[in-house]
Design a protein around this motif. Structure first.
Motif, PDB file in Angstrom:
ATOM      1  N   ALA A 115      10.356  48.802  84.729  1.00 43.89           N
ATOM      2  CA  ALA A 115      10.495  48.820  86.184  1.00 43.89           C
ATOM      3  C   ALA A 115      10.255  47.418  86.733  1.00 43.89           C
ATOM      4  O   ALA A 115       9.524  46.614  86.138  1.00 43.89           O
ATOM      5  N   ASN A 116      10.834  47.143  87.887  1.00 43.85           N
ATOM      6  CA  ASN A 116      10.779  45.801  88.481  1.00 43.85           C
ATOM      7  C   ASN A 116       9.365  45.367  88.846  1.00 43.85           C
ATOM      8  O   ASN A 116       9.077  44.179  88.952  1.00 43.85           O
ATOM      9  N   TRP A 117       8.447  46.331  89.039  1.00 43.55           N
ATOM     10  CA  TRP A 117       7.118  46.005  89.574  1.00 43.55           C
ATOM     11  C   TRP A 117       6.080  45.713  88.485  1.00 43.55           C
ATOM     12  O   TRP A 117       4.916  45.456  88.786  1.00 43.55           O
ATOM     13  N   ILE A 118       6.495  45.746  87.212  1.00 46.59           N
ATOM     14  CA  ILE A 118       5.534  45.527  86.129  1.00 46.59           C
ATOM     15  C   ILE A 118       6.158  44.654  85.051  1.00 46.59           C
ATOM     16  O   ILE A 118       7.347  44.781  84.749  1.00 46.59           O
ATOM     17  N   ALA A 119       5.359  43.736  84.486  1.00 48.16           N
ATOM     18  CA  ALA A 119       5.839  42.868  83.411  1.00 48.16           C
ATOM     19  C   ALA A 119       5.788  43.610  82.075  1.00 48.16           C
ATOM     20  O   ALA A 119       4.951  44.506  81.897  1.00 48.16           O
ATOM     21  N   PRO A 120       6.653  43.266  81.125  1.00 51.48           N
ATOM     22  CA  PRO A 120       6.564  43.875  79.792  1.00 51.48           C
ATOM     23  C   PRO A 120       5.270  43.452  79.096  1.00 51.48           C
ATOM     24  O   PRO A 120       4.679  42.419  79.436  1.00 51.48           O
ATOM     25  N   PRO A 121       4.807  44.229  78.112  1.00 53.10           N
ATOM     26  CA  PRO A 121       3.633  43.811  77.350  1.00 53.10           C
ATOM     27  C   PRO A 121       3.977  42.663  76.405  1.00 53.10           C
ATOM     28  O   PRO A 121       5.153  42.418  76.125  1.00 53.10           O
ATOM     29  N   VAL A 122       2.967  41.995  75.927  1.00 53.50           N
ATOM     30  CA  VAL A 122       3.182  40.888  74.977  1.00 53.50           C
ATOM     31  C   VAL A 122       3.681  41.427  73.646  1.00 53.50           C
ATOM     32  O   VAL A 122       4.522  40.809  72.992  1.00 53.50           O
ATOM     33  N   MET A 123       3.166  42.575  73.230  1.00 57.87           N
ATOM     34  CA  MET A 123       3.590  43.163  71.959  1.00 57.87           C
ATOM     35  C   MET A 123       3.633  44.678  72.067  1.00 57.87           C
ATOM     36  O   MET A 123       3.063  45.264  72.988  1.00 57.87           O
ATOM     37  N   GLY A 124       4.326  45.314  71.111  1.00 53.02           N
ATOM     38  CA  GLY A 124       4.449  46.763  71.110  1.00 53.02           C
ATOM     39  C   GLY A 124       3.269  47.437  70.436  1.00 53.02           C
ATOM     40  O   GLY A 124       2.251  46.818  70.113  1.00 53.02           O
ATOM     41  N   ILE A 125       3.400  48.732  70.202  1.00 53.40           N
ATOM     42  CA  ILE A 125       2.346  49.544  69.595  1.00 53.40           C
ATOM     43  C   ILE A 125       2.448  49.469  68.073  1.00 53.40           C
ATOM     44  O   ILE A 125       3.542  49.619  67.512  1.00 53.40           O
ATOM     45  N   ASN A 126       1.318  49.250  67.395  1.00 51.53           N
ATOM     46  CA  ASN A 126       1.266  49.300  65.924  1.00 51.53           C
ATOM     47  C   ASN A 126       2.307  48.375  65.296  1.00 51.53           C
ATOM     48  O   ASN A 126       3.009  48.742  64.353  1.00 51.53           O
ATOM     49  N   ARG A 127       2.422  47.189  65.856  1.00 54.48           N
ATOM     50  CA  ARG A 127       3.331  46.150  65.356  1.00 54.48           C
ATOM     51  C   ARG A 127       4.822  46.512  65.489  1.00 54.48           C
ATOM     52  O   ARG A 127       5.684  45.873  64.903  1.00 54.48           O
ATOM     53  N   GLN A 128       5.114  47.555  66.245  1.00 54.82           N
ATOM     54  CA  GLN A 128       6.510  47.869  66.543  1.00 54.82           C
ATOM     55  C   GLN A 128       7.002  46.944  67.651  1.00 54.82           C
ATOM     56  O   GLN A 128       6.205  46.448  68.453  1.00 54.82           O
ATOM     57  N   PRO A 129       8.321  46.712  67.731  1.00 55.19           N
ATOM     58  CA  PRO A 129       8.837  45.878  68.826  1.00 55.19           C
ATOM     59  C   PRO A 129       8.667  46.566  70.175  1.00 55.19           C
ATOM     60  O   PRO A 129       8.521  47.797  70.240  1.00 55.19           O
ATOM     61  N   VAL A 130       8.674  45.780  71.238  1.00 58.26           N
ATOM     62  CA  VAL A 130       8.515  46.336  72.593  1.00 58.26           C
ATOM     63  C   VAL A 130       9.636  47.326  72.908  1.00 58.26           C
ATOM     64  O   VAL A 130       9.420  48.313  73.618  1.00 58.26           O
ATOM     65  N   ASP A 131      10.848  47.086  72.349  1.00 63.96           N
ATOM     66  CA  ASP A 131      11.976  47.972  72.653  1.00 63.96           C
ATOM     67  C   ASP A 131      12.147  49.096  71.625  1.00 63.96           C
ATOM     68  O   ASP A 131      13.216  49.686  71.497  1.00 63.96           O
ATOM     69  N   TYR A 132      11.089  49.403  70.896  1.00 60.61           N
ATOM     70  CA  TYR A 132      11.102  50.511  69.935  1.00 60.61           C
ATOM     71  C   TYR A 132      11.278  51.843  70.686  1.00 60.61           C
ATOM     72  O   TYR A 132      10.905  51.961  71.854  1.00 60.61           O
ATOM     73  N   GLU A 133      11.840  52.832  70.002  1.00 61.47           N
ATOM     74  CA  GLU A 133      12.012  54.153  70.615  1.00 61.47           C
ATOM     75  C   GLU A 133      10.692  54.933  70.470  1.00 61.47           C
ATOM     76  O   GLU A 133      10.484  55.688  69.528  1.00 61.47           O
ATOM     77  N   TYR A 134       9.809  54.724  71.420  1.00 63.32           N
ATOM     78  CA  TYR A 134       8.478  55.340  71.366  1.00 63.32           C
ATOM     79  C   TYR A 134       8.500  56.831  71.696  1.00 63.32           C
ATOM     80  O   TYR A 134       7.649  57.591  71.251  1.00 63.32           O
ATOM     81  N   VAL A 135       9.493  57.238  72.486  1.00 60.51           N
ATOM     82  CA  VAL A 135       9.636  58.652  72.845  1.00 60.51           C
ATOM     83  C   VAL A 135      11.079  59.064  72.586  1.00 60.51           C
ATOM     84  O   VAL A 135      12.013  58.418  73.068  1.00 60.51           O
ATOM     85  N   ARG A 136      11.237  60.128  71.811  1.00 62.15           N
ATOM     86  CA  ARG A 136      12.577  60.701  71.578  1.00 62.15           C
ATOM     87  C   ARG A 136      12.679  61.954  72.436  1.00 62.15           C
ATOM     88  O   ARG A 136      11.920  62.903  72.258  1.00 62.15           O
ATOM     89  N   PHE A 137      13.614  61.914  73.372  1.00 62.79           N
ATOM     90  CA  PHE A 137      13.656  62.952  74.399  1.00 62.79           C
ATOM     91  C   PHE A 137      14.364  64.232  73.946  1.00 62.79           C
ATOM     92  O   PHE A 137      14.194  65.275  74.567  1.00 62.79           O
ATOM     93  N   ASN A 138      15.121  64.158  72.867  1.00 60.56           N
ATOM     94  CA  ASN A 138      15.739  65.354  72.273  1.00 60.56           C
ATOM     95  C   ASN A 138      16.522  66.171  73.306  1.00 60.56           C
ATOM     96  O   ASN A 138      16.213  67.343  73.546  1.00 60.56           O
TER      97      ASN A 138
END
Length: 475
Positions: free
Chosen positions: A452-475
């Motif tokens: 979203a426009n109102w928040i900056a991305p994090p420096v790193m992702g979760i558990n060494r995953q990339p920031v653009d990793y698919e953290y939630v699969r919506f099925n």
């Protein structure tokens, strides 16, 4: 026993299968818990596969594994830190005696009250946050919300286990009641005021996880000192998970500030209306949210003078934060502590017996820790060349509990009259307009790597995953 047995219906490291009566009781509570989760847990998330951290041992060296799992199928369970057969009580009237494995009869009511109050906060925060997934600023943030939710659910299990194992029928009834109260319910609300407040937006969520989960850190740390060994071992493990919740809050607010500062520099303005028009949250609004969540949270520590706090300490039920590092006699009889009260319209310090002031001692430890984190947020502003600084309001600001309840106080610590409070309240606390503006920004962003426009991305992702990793699969 540090490894966790995941072959059982209720994963645990407490040899639950050796106590068939307890196992059956908890297995009968389990469907009620799942029904509660379905009714008031994260809205619309039943089929999502979420990249969650699950405890596999209580050993601090690598105790978690990550993988996609449906939250409803998360392996909630009962995990205690390893026991020490030689552990001694290290404060209060029982100093030097062996820690208790069972509840002493004379402390039964107080211990049950402590466990129920702590247990009640865990499902409350899930209920407060249930709609937030519908307005997440990114998939990364959505995953963090869900991780917080499942861990709060597991913390509820931790307290329910203690109630079932150690408190008989009373404990079973209290465990049922933990699923019957509901945050904000007029007829059957949660026990503590902060857990009946709404969490209407993600800035509120980040402030809640920074401040209110930090209250959890200090309360759990005090209980981790308890002479009742099962409670101490349970809360020590809970603290491992609580650290992640505070990270979510601190890093979330930091990223909001970072984005705001970036836009202030791009637009070369500190005009709140221009910042808002650009789709970011102005620093004044962030400060007002901070003031609110901080003041509501410090009320959670209770009255500044409390005979119950003295009883809990002297009885060995609840210690101080980092009790073992304190250089005193751990009895506190004859010692004093300064608390604030109002005399003749002025705030004054008053020396009172330290045993009666232990809520204030814990509150002051919390304040010191909170101020340090706000200092880290200010470093983001400093690095961006923005001269504004966020501040923690005065301890007496907006208090509803204890000797300072209802005192009209400015954030700087100046006593004001009712007219000035009414005139300035919306400068000091979030106004309906603030909430409406922040709500207007809360669109749902779920494309991997998009924010979203109102928040900056994090420096790193979760558990060494990339920031653009698919953290939630919506099925």
């Amino acid at each position: 026993m540090s490894s966790i047995d995941y072959s059982q219906k209720i994963p645990n490291n407490v040899n639950l299968s050796d106590d068939r009566t307890l196992q059956r009781a908890l297995e009968s509570w389990q469907p009620n818990f799942i029904n509660w989760w379905d009714d008031v847990g994260p809205e619309g998330s039943t089929n999502f596969d979420v990249y969650l951290r699950t405890a596999v041992s209580v050993d601090p060296n690598g105790w978690a594994q990550f993988g996609h799992v449906k939250m409803r199928d998360y392996r909630w369970g009962i995990f205690l830190n390893p026991g020490d057969a030689e552990r001694k009580i290290h404060f209060g009237d029982h100093l030097g005696e062996k820690a208790w494995q069972d509840v002493p009869g004379e402390h039964r009511a107080n211990l049950r009250r402590i466990i129920v109050t702590q247990g009640d906060t865990e499902p409350a925060s899930v209920e407060q946050q249930r709609h937030l997934g519908l307005t997440c600023p990114s998939q990364y943030d959505l995953r963090n919300l869900f991780q917080v939710n499942v861990e709060e659910g597991r913390h509820l299990w931790a307290m329910v286990y203690l109630l079932h194992k150690h408190f008989g029928r009373d404990g079973r009834e209290e465990a049922e009641a933990l699923l019957q109260r509901q945050s904000g319910d007029q007829d059957n609300p949660r026990i503590l005021g902060a857990f009946n407040e709404k969490t209407p937006d993600w800035l509120a969520f980040f402030m809640f996880t920074y401040f209110t989960d930090r209250d959890g850190k200090f309360q759990l740390s005090a209980l981790a000192e308890s002479a009742f060994d099962p409670l101490a071992r349970t809360t020590k493990f809970m603290l491992t998970e609580e650290a992640h919740h505070m990270f979510v809050g601190e890093s979330g607010v930091s990223r909001v500030i970072q984005r705001t500062a970036q836009l202030m520099n791009e637009l070369k303005t500190d005009d709140p209306q221009k910042i808002r028009a650009a789709g970011a949250i102005d620093l004044g609004t962030i400060q007002r949210y901070l003031n609110f969540h901080y003041s509501v949270t410090i009320d959670l520590f209770g009255a500044d003078q409390s005979s119950n706090a003295a009883i809990f300490y002297s009885s060995g039920l609840k210690g101080r934060y980092e009790e073992g590092k304190r250089d005193d006699d751990h009895l506190l009889k004859g010692q004093t502590y300064k608390v604030l009260e109002v005399q003749n319209g002025q705030l004054v310090e008053k020396e009172v017996p330290m045993l009666n002031a232990l809520n204030e001692v814990l509150r002051d430890d919390f304040i010191k820790d909170s101020v340090a984190g706000v200092g880290r947020w200010n470093k983001v502003l400093e690095k961006a060349g923005i001269p504004t600084r966020l501040t923690v309001p005065h301890k007496a600001f907006n208090r509803q509990i204890g000797a300072l309840a209802g005192i009209r106080m400015s954030p700087e610590g100046r006593i004001v009259n009712d007219a000035e409070w009414a005139a300035k309240k919306d400068e000091w606390l979030p106004s309906p307009e603030d909430f409406a503006f922040v709500a207007s920004l809360m669109g749902r962003v779920v494309e991997p790597g998009q924010f979203a426009n109102w928040i900056a991305p994090p420096v790193m992702g979760i558990n060494r995953q990339p920031v653009d990793y698919e953290y939630v699969r919506f099925n």
